[in-house]
Motif scaffolding. Structure first.
Motif, PDB file in Angstrom:
ATOM      1  N   ARG A 149      10.380  -6.912  -5.637  1.00  0.00           N
ATOM      2  CA  ARG A 149       9.415  -6.035  -6.289  1.00  0.00           C
ATOM      3  C   ARG A 149       7.999  -6.596  -6.240  1.00  0.00           C
ATOM      4  NH1 ARG A 149      12.769  -3.999 -11.662  1.00  0.00           N
ATOM      5  NH2 ARG A 149      13.965  -2.386 -10.589  1.00  0.00           N
ATOM      6  N   ALA A 150       7.857  -7.876  -6.566  1.00  0.00           N
ATOM      7  CA  ALA A 150       6.511  -8.468  -6.595  1.00  0.00           C
ATOM      8  C   ALA A 150       5.873  -8.432  -5.218  1.00  0.00           C
ATOM      9  CB  ALA A 150       6.581  -9.906  -7.120  1.00  0.00           C
ATOM     10  N   SER A 151       6.614  -8.845  -4.185  1.00  0.00           N
ATOM     11  CA  SER A 151       6.046  -8.887  -2.844  1.00  0.00           C
ATOM     12  C   SER A 151       5.768  -7.480  -2.323  1.00  0.00           C
ATOM     13  CB  SER A 151       6.992  -9.619  -1.886  1.00  0.00           C
ATOM     14  OG  SER A 151       8.258  -8.997  -1.853  1.00  0.00           O
ATOM     15  N   THR A 152       6.616  -6.504  -2.680  1.00  0.00           N
ATOM     16  CA  THR A 152       6.393  -5.124  -2.242  1.00  0.00           C
ATOM     17  C   THR A 152       5.107  -4.569  -2.838  1.00  0.00           C
ATOM     18  OG1 THR A 152       8.777  -4.735  -2.051  1.00  0.00           O
ATOM     19  CG2 THR A 152       7.368  -2.801  -2.195  1.00  0.00           C
ATOM     20  N   VAL A 153       4.904  -4.787  -4.147  1.00  0.00           N
ATOM     21  CA  VAL A 153       3.683  -4.319  -4.804  1.00  0.00           C
ATOM     22  C   VAL A 153       2.458  -5.031  -4.221  1.00  0.00           C
ATOM     23  CG1 VAL A 153       2.419  -4.239  -6.984  1.00  0.00           C
ATOM     24  CG2 VAL A 153       4.845  -3.657  -6.923  1.00  0.00           C
ATOM     25  N   ALA A 154       2.574  -6.340  -3.971  1.00  0.00           N
ATOM     26  CA  ALA A 154       1.454  -7.092  -3.422  1.00  0.00           C
ATOM     27  C   ALA A 154       1.049  -6.546  -2.053  1.00  0.00           C
ATOM     28  CB  ALA A 154       1.817  -8.574  -3.314  1.00  0.00           C
ATOM     29  N   LEU A 155       2.038  -6.286  -1.199  1.00  0.00           N
ATOM     30  CA  LEU A 155       1.746  -5.748   0.131  1.00  0.00           C
ATOM     31  C   LEU A 155       1.149  -4.354   0.039  1.00  0.00           C
ATOM     32  CD1 LEU A 155       4.971  -6.919   1.986  1.00  0.00           C
ATOM     33  CD2 LEU A 155       2.656  -7.779   2.350  1.00  0.00           C
ATOM     34  N   PHE A 156       1.689  -3.541  -0.860  1.00  0.00           N
ATOM     35  CA  PHE A 156       1.189  -2.179  -1.036  1.00  0.00           C
ATOM     36  C   PHE A 156      -0.280  -2.192  -1.458  1.00  0.00           C
ATOM     37  CE2 PHE A 156       0.341   1.551  -3.654  1.00  0.00           C
ATOM     38  CZ  PHE A 156       0.752   2.581  -2.822  1.00  0.00           C
ATOM     39  N   LEU A 157      -0.606  -2.987  -2.496  1.00  0.00           N
ATOM     40  CA  LEU A 157      -1.978  -3.040  -2.985  1.00  0.00           C
ATOM     41  C   LEU A 157      -2.925  -3.609  -1.942  1.00  0.00           C
ATOM     42  CD1 LEU A 157      -1.441  -4.289  -6.655  1.00  0.00           C
ATOM     43  CD2 LEU A 157      -1.923  -1.961  -5.872  1.00  0.00           C
ATOM     44  N   PHE A 158      -2.469  -4.630  -1.217  1.00  0.00           N
ATOM     45  CA  PHE A 158      -3.324  -5.256  -0.209  1.00  0.00           C
ATOM     46  C   PHE A 158      -3.710  -4.256   0.885  1.00  0.00           C
ATOM     47  CE2 PHE A 158      -4.046  -7.604   3.716  1.00  0.00           C
ATOM     48  CZ  PHE A 158      -4.964  -8.561   3.306  1.00  0.00           C
ATOM     49  N   ILE A 159      -2.714  -3.542   1.420  1.00  0.00           N
ATOM     50  CA  ILE A 159      -2.980  -2.599   2.512  1.00  0.00           C
ATOM     51  C   ILE A 159      -3.815  -1.416   2.023  1.00  0.00           C
ATOM     52  CG2 ILE A 159      -1.910  -1.036   4.175  1.00  0.00           C
ATOM     53  CD1 ILE A 159       0.479  -2.965   4.265  1.00  0.00           C
ATOM     54  N   VAL A 160      -3.487  -0.891   0.845  1.00  0.00           N
ATOM     55  CA  VAL A 160      -4.217   0.263   0.315  1.00  0.00           C
ATOM     56  C   VAL A 160      -5.684  -0.087   0.058  1.00  0.00           C
ATOM     57  CG1 VAL A 160      -4.453   1.705  -1.748  1.00  0.00           C
ATOM     58  CG2 VAL A 160      -2.238   1.488  -0.634  1.00  0.00           C
ATOM     59  N   ARG A 161      -5.915  -1.276  -0.474  1.00  0.00           N
ATOM     60  CA  ARG A 161      -7.303  -1.647  -0.775  1.00  0.00           C
ATOM     61  C   ARG A 161      -8.116  -1.919   0.480  1.00  0.00           C
ATOM     62  NH1 ARG A 161      -6.021  -5.748  -5.815  1.00  0.00           N
ATOM     63  NH2 ARG A 161      -5.631  -4.129  -7.386  1.00  0.00           N
ATOM     64  N   ILE A 162      -7.494  -2.560   1.460  1.00  0.00           N
ATOM     65  CA  ILE A 162      -8.224  -2.865   2.691  1.00  0.00           C
ATOM     66  C   ILE A 162      -8.525  -1.599   3.475  1.00  0.00           C
ATOM     67  CG2 ILE A 162      -8.023  -3.943   4.974  1.00  0.00           C
ATOM     68  CD1 ILE A 162      -8.824  -5.906   2.862  1.00  0.00           C
ATOM     69  N   LEU A 163      -7.510  -0.729   3.644  1.00  0.00           N
ATOM     70  CA  LEU A 163      -7.673   0.452   4.484  1.00  0.00           C
ATOM     71  C   LEU A 163      -8.182   1.677   3.735  1.00  0.00           C
ATOM     72  CD1 LEU A 163      -4.480   0.195   6.731  1.00  0.00           C
ATOM     73  CD2 LEU A 163      -6.794  -0.651   7.171  1.00  0.00           C
ATOM     74  N   GLY A 164      -8.073   1.679   2.414  1.00  0.00           N
ATOM     75  CA  GLY A 164      -8.532   2.825   1.634  1.00  0.00           C
ATOM     76  C   GLY A 164      -9.778   2.525   0.833  1.00  0.00           C
ATOM     77  N   THR A 165      -9.653   1.585  -0.116  1.00  0.00           N
ATOM     78  CA  THR A 165     -10.765   1.282  -1.016  1.00  0.00           C
ATOM     79  C   THR A 165     -11.963   0.701  -0.282  1.00  0.00           C
ATOM     80  OG1 THR A 165      -9.083   0.749  -2.677  1.00  0.00           O
ATOM     81  CG2 THR A 165     -11.346   0.142  -3.192  1.00  0.00           C
TER      82      THR A 165
END
Length: 469
Positions: A389-405
């Motif tokens: 769970r922790a690594s999945t959330v970390a990867l999700f937030l990392f990709i979303v912030r880099i490519l979206g935010t």
């Protein structure tokens, strides 16, 4: 019209801390309820408030700063993106550092770096100076969340942690609204007065850094020296595990669907947030002053955000008890209702220049757009394996912030500048049509693809697909 609050209250670090409590072989020692514990929380609450004050102060004062320093409209997006990129990149290494070092020192050091960079923003006289300060502000802010959440987990009793993290989320909202108001009001007082907004935020941060540095380090939740050694070994191998988990997670079609939804909704939200105060101040839009735009944004955005977050959370909880895919269903509802309202708001603002009519569409648009913040984080947890769970959330937030935010302000700024290469519209506060056109070119496409991704994810979840395909 924007999601000012990223889903920080459900972070990889807080989940990891929660898992360590759940899997520890020895019972958790009872933590005393004393005044010192609440002193620790006060320091962290104040730090969260100040961090969000700064980022929204800059967004609100950006039009005035750009005019005084003779910058183009695209530089607003570039500076916002630089802050987000360095914040996101820094989170993982600082999070690993926080698992090894004294967390109070990490929080104090990051607060000092952030506060000093914020104060130096007031002295910036060029684009390069602003870029340097925004980069170090992002680095300083990145170190706070991992260490802060971990410190709360070890300072307070387990049943208190969710409530305290919710209060920190509230500090994020209050800081965002206050920053938007204060930045615009200070900038509207006269030439160069925007600089005092950053001094007023940076100086208290330096004082708070000293308070954080001398906080006591609580015992980490481990049952024995052998367990501590095992954790240290796991931490040293964590960078390699991240790559292994990345490959396994990216095989999941459900995760990919959520990833596209998250990137595109974050793109639209950040694009609108970054340029919302600027848009309000353009004469070919609503023609407000800096102070008027700040107060209007605070009055409309603040209460709507609070209500939207609460409604989204309760609605997803109610649906989740009845449907396995209830959290993702709220996300789909959010984007389907937001898309037409958002486009209508922009068109009305550009064609009528009528504040009352624009507000009629703006408030429900922002309300529906904010609904998905909590449910999206919960939807990611719904499909994540318990041991990842922790690594999945970390990867999700990392990709979303880099490519979206991070990309949204840059793309919108460059697109708006392409309609006026000489930058004369922005210098004359007539760039409203340029900004709205750039938003209308990108946001509807992003909304449509996000809707399709969300619906596709719903179909996969209903068919029983798990995270690992």
């Amino acid at each position: 019209m924007s999601s000012m609050i990223a889903p920080e209250n459900i972070t990889a670090e807080s989940i990891a801390a929660q898992q360590s409590h759940d899997t520890a072989p020895a019972p958790e020692p009872r933590k005393s309820r004393n005044y010192y514990s609440f002193y620790v929380f006060f320091v962290l609450f104040a730090a969260t408030l100040l961090y969000n004050l700064d980022s929204n102060e800059f967004t609100s004062a950006a039009p005035v700063i750009a005019r005084e320093l003779h910058l183009s409209i695209s530089t607003i997006g570039l500076l916002t993106s630089a802050f987000t990129i360095f914040l996101t990149i820094s989170i993982i290494p600082v999070g690993l550092w926080a698992d090894r070092a004294r967390r109070a020192h990490i929080i104090g050091a990051c607060l000092a770096v952030w506060s000093l960079a914020t104060t130096l923003t007031a002295l910036a006289g060029s684009f390069l100076g602003l870029t340097a300060t925004r980069i170090f502000i992002g680095i300083g802010e990145a170190g706070y969340t991992p260490a802060g959440n971990s410190l709360i987990s070890d300072t307070f009793r387990k049943e208190q942690v969710p409530k305290l993290l919710s209060w920190l989320a509230l500090a994020t909202l209050v800081g965002s609204v206050l920053g938007m108001v204060l930045g615009g009001v200070f900038a509207g007082l006269g030439h160069g007065t925007w600089r005092w907004a950053f001094i007023a935020t940076g100086i208290p941060g330096l004082i708070l850094a000293a308070c954080a540095w001398y906080m006591r380090e609580p015992a980490r939740q481990q049952s024995s020296k052998a367990a501590q050694a095992a954790q240290t070994s796991a931490i040293s191998k964590e960078p390699f595990k991240l790559f292994t988990r990345l490959r396994s997670v990216l095989r999941s079609k459900v995760f990919i669907a959520l990833l596209f939804y998250g990137m595109l909704t974050e793109f639209t939200a950040t694009a609108l947030q970054a340029y919302f105060p600027t848009l309000l101040q353009q004469k070919d839009a609503l023609g407000m002053s800096s102070s008027q735009a700040a107060l209007y944004a605070g009055v409309t955005v603040g209460p709507t955000a609070l209500i939207g977050i609460l409604v989204g959370g309760y609605l997803s909880s109610w649906l989740r008890r009845r449907y396995r895919e209830g959290n993702l269903l709220v996300c789909v509802i959010s984007v389907i209702f937001t898309a037409p309202l958002n486009v209508t708001t922009l068109i009305v603002m550009m064609t009528t220049h009528n504040l009352a009519l624009s507000t009629v569409f703006l408030i429900p648009s922002f309300f529906f757009n904010i609904l998905h913040i909590g449910p999206l984080s919960a939807a990611v947890l719904d499909i994540a394996p318990e041991d990842q769970r922790a690594s999945t959330v970390a990867l999700f937030l990392f990709i979303v912030r880099i490519l979206g935010t991070a990309t949204a302000p840059l793309v919108i700024g460059m697109l708006a500048s392409s309609f006026d290469p000489r930058g004369l519209h922005f210098l004359q506060s007539m760039a409203g049509h340029d900004l709205i056109t750039a938003l209308l070119i990108t946001c509807p496409v992003a909304f449509i693809v996000a809707s399709c991704a969300g619906i596709y994810g719903l179909r996969l979840m209903r068919s029983g697909r798990e995270l690992i395909a």
